[in-house]
Write a protein that holds these residues in place. Structure first.
Motif, PDB file in Angstrom:
ATOM      1  N   GLY A  37       0.593  -1.332  -0.514  1.00 12.89           N
ATOM      2  CA  GLY A  37      -0.259  -0.090   0.068  1.00 12.89           C
ATOM      3  C   GLY A  37       0.606   1.283   0.052  1.00 12.89           C
ATOM      4  N   ALA A  38       1.832   1.525   0.486  1.00 10.49           N
ATOM      5  CA  ALA A  38       2.797   2.567   0.714  1.00 10.49           C
ATOM      6  C   ALA A  38       3.818   2.527  -0.702  1.00 10.49           C
ATOM      7  CB  ALA A  38       4.142   2.235   1.623  1.00 10.49           C
ATOM      8  N   ARG A  39       3.813   2.169  -0.996  1.00  5.48           N
ATOM      9  CA  ARG A  39       4.763   1.643  -2.378  1.00  5.48           C
ATOM     10  C   ARG A  39       3.328   2.291  -3.660  1.00  5.48           C
ATOM     11  NH1 ARG A  39       6.908  -4.351  -2.321  1.00  5.48           N
ATOM     12  NH2 ARG A  39       8.776  -4.213  -0.915  1.00  5.48           N
ATOM     13  N   ALA A  40       2.175   1.506  -3.289  1.00  5.64           N
ATOM     14  CA  ALA A  40       1.048   2.520  -4.250  1.00  5.64           C
ATOM     15  C   ALA A  40       0.873   3.772  -4.053  1.00  5.64           C
ATOM     16  CB  ALA A  40       0.498   1.069  -4.162  1.00  5.64           C
ATOM     17  N   GLN A  41       0.759   3.748  -2.847  1.00 10.30           N
ATOM     18  CA  GLN A  41       0.633   5.332  -2.797  1.00 10.30           C
ATOM     19  C   GLN A  41       1.459   6.427  -3.311  1.00 10.30           C
ATOM     20  OE1 GLN A  41      -1.521   7.279   0.779  1.00 10.30           O
ATOM     21  NE2 GLN A  41      -1.915   6.079  -1.269  1.00 10.30           N
ATOM     22  N   ILE A  42       3.003   5.967  -2.693  1.00  3.03           N
ATOM     23  CA  ILE A  42       3.873   7.180  -3.833  1.00  3.03           C
ATOM     24  C   ILE A  42       3.907   6.873  -5.304  1.00  3.03           C
ATOM     25  CG2 ILE A  42       6.647   7.420  -4.272  1.00  3.03           C
ATOM     26  CD1 ILE A  42       6.728   6.013  -1.598  1.00  3.03           C
ATOM     27  N   VAL A  43       3.991   5.897  -6.057  1.00  2.00           N
ATOM     28  CA  VAL A  43       3.287   5.379  -7.897  1.00  2.00           C
ATOM     29  C   VAL A  43       2.212   6.354  -7.507  1.00  2.00           C
ATOM     30  CG1 VAL A  43       3.281   3.703  -8.731  1.00  2.00           C
ATOM     31  CG2 VAL A  43       4.995   3.737  -7.654  1.00  2.00           C
ATOM     32  N   THR A  44       0.945   6.683  -7.212  1.00  2.00           N
ATOM     33  CA  THR A  44       0.231   6.714  -7.695  1.00  2.00           C
ATOM     34  C   THR A  44      -0.024   7.915  -7.286  1.00  2.00           C
ATOM     35  OG1 THR A  44      -1.355   5.670  -5.933  1.00  2.00           O
ATOM     36  CG2 THR A  44      -1.185   4.847  -7.980  1.00  2.00           C
ATOM     37  N   ALA A  65       3.163  23.095  -2.437  1.00  2.00           N
ATOM     38  CA  ALA A  65       4.243  22.753  -1.145  1.00  2.00           C
ATOM     39  C   ALA A  65       3.280  21.931  -0.461  1.00  2.00           C
ATOM     40  CB  ALA A  65       3.939  23.996  -0.592  1.00  2.00           C
ATOM     41  N   LYS A  66       1.808  21.609  -0.340  1.00  2.00           N
ATOM     42  CA  LYS A  66       1.302  20.507   0.316  1.00  2.00           C
ATOM     43  C   LYS A  66       1.671  19.408  -0.346  1.00  2.00           C
ATOM     44  CE  LYS A  66      -3.206  19.144   0.185  1.00  2.00           C
ATOM     45  NZ  LYS A  66      -4.884  18.732   0.178  1.00  2.00           N
ATOM     46  N   MET A  67       2.013  19.430  -1.885  1.00  2.00           N
ATOM     47  CA  MET A  67       2.230  17.326  -2.435  1.00  2.00           C
ATOM     48  C   MET A  67       4.218  17.768  -1.858  1.00  2.00           C
ATOM     49  SD  MET A  67      -0.048  16.362  -3.811  1.00  2.00           S
ATOM     50  CE  MET A  67      -1.130  17.779  -3.520  1.00  2.00           C
ATOM     51  N   ILE A  68       4.131  18.701  -1.880  1.00  2.00           N
ATOM     52  CA  ILE A  68       5.654  18.390  -1.456  1.00  2.00           C
ATOM     53  C   ILE A  68       5.778  17.297   0.001  1.00  2.00           C
ATOM     54  CG2 ILE A  68       7.803  18.727  -0.861  1.00  2.00           C
ATOM     55  CD1 ILE A  68       8.396  21.205  -3.295  1.00  2.00           C
ATOM     56  N   VAL A  69       4.754  18.308   0.803  1.00  2.00           N
ATOM     57  CA  VAL A  69       4.915  17.887   2.403  1.00  2.00           C
ATOM     58  C   VAL A  69       3.956  16.277   1.954  1.00  2.00           C
ATOM     59  CG1 VAL A  69       3.942  18.074   4.855  1.00  2.00           C
ATOM     60  CG2 VAL A  69       4.235  19.738   3.203  1.00  2.00           C
ATOM     61  N   LYS A  70       3.213  15.847   1.506  1.00  2.00           N
ATOM     62  CA  LYS A  70       2.815  14.991   1.317  1.00  2.00           C
ATOM     63  C   LYS A  70       3.836  14.282   0.574  1.00  2.00           C
ATOM     64  CE  LYS A  70      -1.413  13.855   0.273  1.00  2.00           C
ATOM     65  NZ  LYS A  70      -1.890  12.947   0.699  1.00  2.00           N
ATOM     66  N   LEU A  71       4.578  14.142  -0.183  1.00  2.00           N
ATOM     67  CA  LEU A  71       5.616  12.759  -0.697  1.00  2.00           C
ATOM     68  C   LEU A  71       6.805  12.600   0.632  1.00  2.00           C
ATOM     69  CD1 LEU A  71       6.805  11.280  -2.969  1.00  2.00           C
ATOM     70  CD2 LEU A  71       8.095  13.865  -3.647  1.00  2.00           C
ATOM     71  N   VAL A  72       6.998  13.477   1.014  1.00  2.00           N
ATOM     72  CA  VAL A  72       7.707  13.183   2.196  1.00  2.00           C
ATOM     73  C   VAL A  72       7.729  12.636   2.813  1.00  2.00           C
ATOM     74  CG1 VAL A  72       9.552  14.830   4.020  1.00  2.00           C
ATOM     75  CG2 VAL A  72       9.515  15.125   1.557  1.00  2.00           C
ATOM     76  N   VAL A  73       6.086  12.696   3.496  1.00  2.00           N
ATOM     77  CA  VAL A  73       5.365  11.846   4.661  1.00  2.00           C
ATOM     78  C   VAL A  73       5.024  10.367   3.738  1.00  2.00           C
ATOM     79  CG1 VAL A  73       3.398  11.467   5.609  1.00  2.00           C
ATOM     80  CG2 VAL A  73       4.167  13.642   5.974  1.00  2.00           C
ATOM     81  N   ALA A  74       5.114  10.365   2.702  1.00  2.00           N
ATOM     82  CA  ALA A  74       5.094   9.153   2.265  1.00  2.00           C
ATOM     83  C   ALA A  74       5.976   7.913   1.817  1.00  2.00           C
ATOM     84  CB  ALA A  74       4.116   9.403   0.624  1.00  2.00           C
ATOM     85  N   VAL A  75       7.119   9.139   1.519  1.00  2.00           N
ATOM     86  CA  VAL A  75       7.907   8.327   1.384  1.00  2.00           C
ATOM     87  C   VAL A  75       8.611   7.638   2.461  1.00  2.00           C
ATOM     88  CG1 VAL A  75      10.825   8.446   1.616  1.00  2.00           C
ATOM     89  CG2 VAL A  75       9.307   9.632  -0.289  1.00  2.00           C
ATOM     90  N   LEU A  76       8.452   8.616   4.952  1.00  2.00           N
ATOM     91  CA  LEU A  76       8.695   7.977   5.432  1.00  2.00           C
ATOM     92  C   LEU A  76       7.925   6.945   6.235  1.00  2.00           C
ATOM     93  CD1 LEU A  76       8.803  11.530   7.453  1.00  2.00           C
ATOM     94  CD2 LEU A  76      10.681   9.891   6.774  1.00  2.00           C
ATOM     95  N   VAL A  77       6.240   6.888   5.486  1.00  2.00           N
ATOM     96  CA  VAL A  77       5.583   5.832   5.586  1.00  2.00           C
ATOM     97  C   VAL A  77       6.161   4.768   4.476  1.00  2.00           C
ATOM     98  CG1 VAL A  77       3.174   4.531   5.099  1.00  2.00           C
ATOM     99  CG2 VAL A  77       3.555   7.342   6.116  1.00  2.00           C
ATOM    100  N   LEU A 104       1.844   8.285  10.741  1.00  2.00           N
ATOM    101  CA  LEU A 104       1.949   9.180   9.709  1.00  2.00           C
ATOM    102  C   LEU A 104       1.419   8.873   8.158  1.00  2.00           C
ATOM    103  CD1 LEU A 104       6.281   8.662   9.750  1.00  2.00           C
ATOM    104  CD2 LEU A 104       4.146  11.050   9.927  1.00  2.00           C
ATOM    105  N   ALA A 105       0.936   7.455   8.013  1.00  2.00           N
ATOM    106  CA  ALA A 105       0.068   7.485   7.339  1.00  2.00           C
ATOM    107  C   ALA A 105      -1.349   7.577   7.151  1.00  2.00           C
ATOM    108  CB  ALA A 105      -0.154   6.216   6.416  1.00  2.00           C
TER     109      ALA A 105
END
Length: 116
Positions: A37-44, A65-77, A104-105
């Motif tokens: 699920g975490a992998r799918a979140q990043i790719v999609t 700004a929101k997208m960058i924050v979400k990407l950083v959090v998704a990579v941490l997840v 974090l998710a």
């Protein structure tokens, strides 16, 4: 193109459901469901951002700004899920990694819903 965008949104939501649902169902261990699920979140998420930025007929104007924050959090997840799953396969359960990935998710869902 709207149909394809909506299909990717659906896959993105299913990835989120896999991470959060996997967290609730398998705590204190990280399940394969959470990892995929975490992998799918990043790719999609990256695909959605690319489509929103490049296809003007969709009428999207993403907040970078929101997208960058979400990407950083998704990579941490994904990182916590991957490390927690690897430890679980070796018989060493690290509950805080599961909680970090799941928490974090959930935070990423709140960022998506509440940040306007």
């Amino acid at each position: 193109m709207t149909f394809v965008y909506n299909l990717v949104v659906t896959a993105h939501l299913l990835g989120m459901a896999a991470v959060v649902g996997g967290y609730v169902a398998s705590r204190p261990r990280v399940s394969e469901l959470m990892v995929w699920g975490a992998r799918a979140q990043i790719v999609t998420g990256v695909v959605l951002l690319g489509m929103a930025e490049s296809i003007h007929s969709l009428g999207k104007d993403p907040n970078m700004a929101k997208m960058i924050v979400k990407l950083v959090v998704a990579v941490l997840v994904a990182a916590f899920a991957e490390m927690g799953r690897a430890d679980a396969k070796r018989g060493k359960e690290v509950a805080w990694m599961t909680d970090a990935a799941g928490g974090l998710a959930i935070a990423n869902v709140l960022i998506a819903a509440l940040w306007k």
